[in-house]
Design an enzyme around this catalytic site. Sequence first.
Site, PDB file in Angstrom:
ATOM      1  N   CYS A 117       0.810  -1.230   0.000  1.00  0.00           N
ATOM      2  CA  CYS A 117       0.000   0.000   0.000  1.00  0.00           C
ATOM      3  C   CYS A 117       0.838   1.272   0.000  1.00  0.00           C
ATOM      4  O   CYS A 117       0.466   2.244  -0.646  1.00  0.00           O
ATOM      5  CB  CYS A 117      -0.987  -0.024   1.155  1.00  0.00           C
ATOM      6  SG  CYS A 117      -2.053  -1.468   1.085  1.00  0.00           S
ATOM      7  N   HIS A 257      -3.743   6.530   4.097  1.00  0.00           N
ATOM      8  CA  HIS A 257      -4.103   5.323   3.362  1.00  0.00           C
ATOM      9  C   HIS A 257      -5.571   4.987   3.637  1.00  0.00           C
ATOM     10  O   HIS A 257      -6.053   5.110   4.758  1.00  0.00           O
ATOM     11  CB  HIS A 257      -3.210   4.158   3.792  1.00  0.00           C
ATOM     12  CG  HIS A 257      -3.532   2.880   3.084  1.00  0.00           C
ATOM     13  ND1 HIS A 257      -3.803   2.838   1.730  1.00  0.00           N
ATOM     14  CD2 HIS A 257      -3.645   1.605   3.534  1.00  0.00           C
ATOM     15  CE1 HIS A 257      -4.054   1.595   1.393  1.00  0.00           C
ATOM     16  NE2 HIS A 257      -3.970   0.821   2.458  1.00  0.00           N
ATOM     17  N   ASN A 287     -10.199  -0.320  -0.299  1.00  0.00           N
ATOM     18  CA  ASN A 287      -8.744  -0.228  -0.211  1.00  0.00           C
ATOM     19  C   ASN A 287      -8.149  -0.554  -1.570  1.00  0.00           C
ATOM     20  O   ASN A 287      -8.205  -1.701  -2.017  1.00  0.00           O
ATOM     21  CB  ASN A 287      -8.255  -1.208   0.861  1.00  0.00           C
ATOM     22  CG  ASN A 287      -6.746  -1.204   1.029  1.00  0.00           C
ATOM     23  OD1 ASN A 287      -6.025  -0.602   0.237  1.00  0.00           O
ATOM     24  ND2 ASN A 287      -6.285  -1.872   2.070  1.00  0.00           N
TER      25      ASN A 287
HETATM   26  O1  UT7 Z   1      -3.724  -1.998   3.341  1.00  0.00           O
HETATM   27  C1  UT7 Z   1      -3.656  -2.749   4.510  1.00  0.00           C
HETATM   28  C2  UT7 Z   1      -4.755  -3.759   4.413  1.00  0.00           C
HETATM   29  N1  UT7 Z   1      -5.328  -4.281   5.556  1.00  0.00           N
HETATM   30  C3  UT7 Z   1      -5.914  -3.605   6.561  1.00  0.00           C
HETATM   31  O2  UT7 Z   1      -5.850  -2.420   6.686  1.00  0.00           O
HETATM   32  C4  UT7 Z   1      -6.702  -4.444   7.516  1.00  0.00           C
HETATM   33  C5  UT7 Z   1      -6.841  -3.841   8.886  1.00  0.00           C
HETATM   34  N2  UT7 Z   1      -7.836  -4.538   9.629  1.00  0.00           N
HETATM   35  C6  UT7 Z   1      -9.156  -4.293   9.470  1.00  0.00           C
HETATM   36  O3  UT7 Z   1      -9.536  -3.417   8.727  1.00  0.00           O
HETATM   37  C7  UT7 Z   1     -10.117  -5.080  10.310  1.00  0.00           C
HETATM   38  O4  UT7 Z   1      -9.406  -5.917  11.189  1.00  0.00           O
HETATM   39  C8  UT7 Z   1     -11.119  -5.925   9.466  1.00  0.00           C
HETATM   40  C9  UT7 Z   1     -12.104  -5.008   8.756  1.00  0.00           C
HETATM   41  C10 UT7 Z   1     -10.373  -6.747   8.451  1.00  0.00           C
HETATM   42  C11 UT7 Z   1     -11.907  -6.855  10.384  1.00  0.00           C
HETATM   43  O5  UT7 Z   1     -12.561  -6.096  11.370  1.00  0.00           O
HETATM   44  P1  UT7 Z   1     -12.515  -6.549  12.904  1.00  0.00           P
HETATM   45  O6  UT7 Z   1     -13.311  -5.585  13.643  1.00  0.00           O
HETATM   46  O7  UT7 Z   1     -11.054  -6.698  13.257  1.00  0.00           O
HETATM   47  O8  UT7 Z   1     -13.262  -7.933  12.847  1.00  0.00           O
HETATM   48  P2  UT7 Z   1     -12.729  -9.382  13.256  1.00  0.00           P
HETATM   49  O9  UT7 Z   1     -11.725  -9.863  12.274  1.00  0.00           O
HETATM   50  O10 UT7 Z   1     -12.361  -9.369  14.696  1.00  0.00           O
HETATM   51  O11 UT7 Z   1     -14.034 -10.219  13.087  1.00  0.00           O
HETATM   52  C12 UT7 Z   1     -15.139 -10.051  13.955  1.00  0.00           C
HETATM   53  C13 UT7 Z   1     -16.229 -10.999  13.525  1.00  0.00           C
HETATM   54  C14 UT7 Z   1     -15.732 -12.436  13.357  1.00  0.00           C
HETATM   55  O12 UT7 Z   1     -16.769 -13.265  13.796  1.00  0.00           O
HETATM   56  P3  UT7 Z   1     -16.718 -13.940  15.243  1.00  0.00           P
HETATM   57  O13 UT7 Z   1     -15.474 -14.747  15.271  1.00  0.00           O
HETATM   58  O14 UT7 Z   1     -16.691 -12.788  16.203  1.00  0.00           O
HETATM   59  O15 UT7 Z   1     -17.975 -14.744  15.293  1.00  0.00           O
HETATM   60  C15 UT7 Z   1     -15.572 -12.577  11.874  1.00  0.00           C
HETATM   61  O16 UT7 Z   1     -15.737 -13.907  11.457  1.00  0.00           O
HETATM   62  O17 UT7 Z   1     -16.709 -10.587  12.224  1.00  0.00           O
HETATM   63  C16 UT7 Z   1     -16.680 -11.719  11.357  1.00  0.00           C
HETATM   64  N3  UT7 Z   1     -16.454 -11.227  10.011  1.00  0.00           N
HETATM   65  C17 UT7 Z   1     -17.466 -10.854   9.202  1.00  0.00           C
HETATM   66  N4  UT7 Z   1     -18.793 -10.842   9.368  1.00  0.00           N
HETATM   67  C18 UT7 Z   1     -19.543 -10.391   8.353  1.00  0.00           C
HETATM   68  C19 UT7 Z   1     -15.289 -11.044   9.372  1.00  0.00           C
HETATM   69  N5  UT7 Z   1     -15.518 -10.542   8.146  1.00  0.00           N
HETATM   70  C20 UT7 Z   1     -16.857 -10.422   8.023  1.00  0.00           C
HETATM   71  C21 UT7 Z   1     -17.686  -9.969   6.975  1.00  0.00           C
HETATM   72  N6  UT7 Z   1     -19.007  -9.948   7.194  1.00  0.00           N
HETATM   73  N7  UT7 Z   1     -17.210  -9.503   5.809  1.00  0.00           N
END
Ligand code: UT7
Length: 332
Positions: A117, A257, A287
């Site tokens: 990125c 970003h 992104n």
């Molecule tokens: O350029 C660099 C690229 N990367 C980044 O910048 C990523 C940085 N990280 C993030 O933006 C966030 O961590 C995410 C958006 C990827 C995820 O958000 P989060 O608040 O950290 O969610 P999580 O991974 O802790 O997931 C929470 C819950 C999980 O379910 P359980 O285990 O709590 O039952 C996931 O399975 O949300 C679930 N989940 C979803 N639910 C619906 C994960 N993705 C999705 C989805 N829709 N798309």
Amino acid sequence: MEKRVRPVGITGIGAYAPERVLSNADLERIVETSDEWIVTRTGIRERRIAGPEETTSTMAVQAARQALEMAGVRPEELDLIVVGTVTPDMVFPATACLVQDALGARRAAAMDISAACPGFLYGLGVASQMVATGLYEKALVIGADTLSRITDYQDRSTCVLFGDAAGAAVLEPVSEGRGILGLELGADGSGRDHLYLPGGGSKHPASHETVEQRLHYVKMNGKEVFKFAVRVMNESTLRVLAQAGLTPADVDLLVPHQANLRIIEAAVERLGIPWEKVVVNLDRYGNTSAAAIPLALTEAWRAGRIRDGDLLLLVSFGAGLVWGAVALRWGR
Ligand code: UT7
């Protein structure tokens, strides 16, 4: 920046995003997700997806032509083309060579930078030093990625995040006090497993197995990247401003970003920069990796948000893990 020989700045910018829109409602039909989850967790509402004929180089060329026109620079005047990308058209030659040929930039050296990125900011860092020393007069720096081609549309934790785009900037010598005032590029390779694409390189060359195991798609530990992002955006911004003898209060426009609205909000809150000075367009593009900064910059410019003499702060993070920040006084 003490070794700067002459000031170097951005004299033209441009950006391109494909026409096809992939909305949250569309994604609801592909994976188990919801518009509500995506918007509250990321701020993203839609992203653009490259058409079948489009590639990183074709998008890059569109953005580059706009940047060259704004700068009043002809392709054959370019000395250097740098493309920041993790989705080159091919493993080699460099996508920058394809751009060089398409533009007719006969005199230009051409190379790609793999810095995920922050690839555009890494490109600015490398190219600006070559112009600053007088080796080159005119450089074209591009950030372009076609992340849809490496996104696993069976993985809801990543496929909702990414989109395709390209952005470009022309770099030239500018008057004293203008241009790049502070610059930091950083890396922490110990975080390499938090965001990576395993297949297709020398470790896991493409095979039926790598395809079956879905190794040609992005793998990500979102939580770790999130924590890293908030910390590094804040610290790197402060260090780059300090290089120029400035503070967050001096920033006229922050171009961060565009990965997640919550990351931007957390970083901005720590920096104490007013929200109206922050550029956010991830709701419409998601992104777009290396394209995110020049795309946001170009939109801010088109919207009349950048005036001559403004202090811009560009800051990014990504796979590596790597980061970059640039403090820039706008104008020639
Ligand atoms: O350029 C660099 C690229 N990367 C980044 O910048 C990523 C940085 N990280 C993030 O933006 C966030 O961590 C995410 C958006 C990827 C995820 O958000 P989060 O608040 O950290 O969610 P999580 O991974 O802790 O997931 C929470 C819950 C999980 O379910 P359980 O285990 O709590 O039952 C996931 O399975 O949300 C679930 N989940 C979803 N639910 C619906 C994960 N993705 C999705 C989805 N829709 N798309």
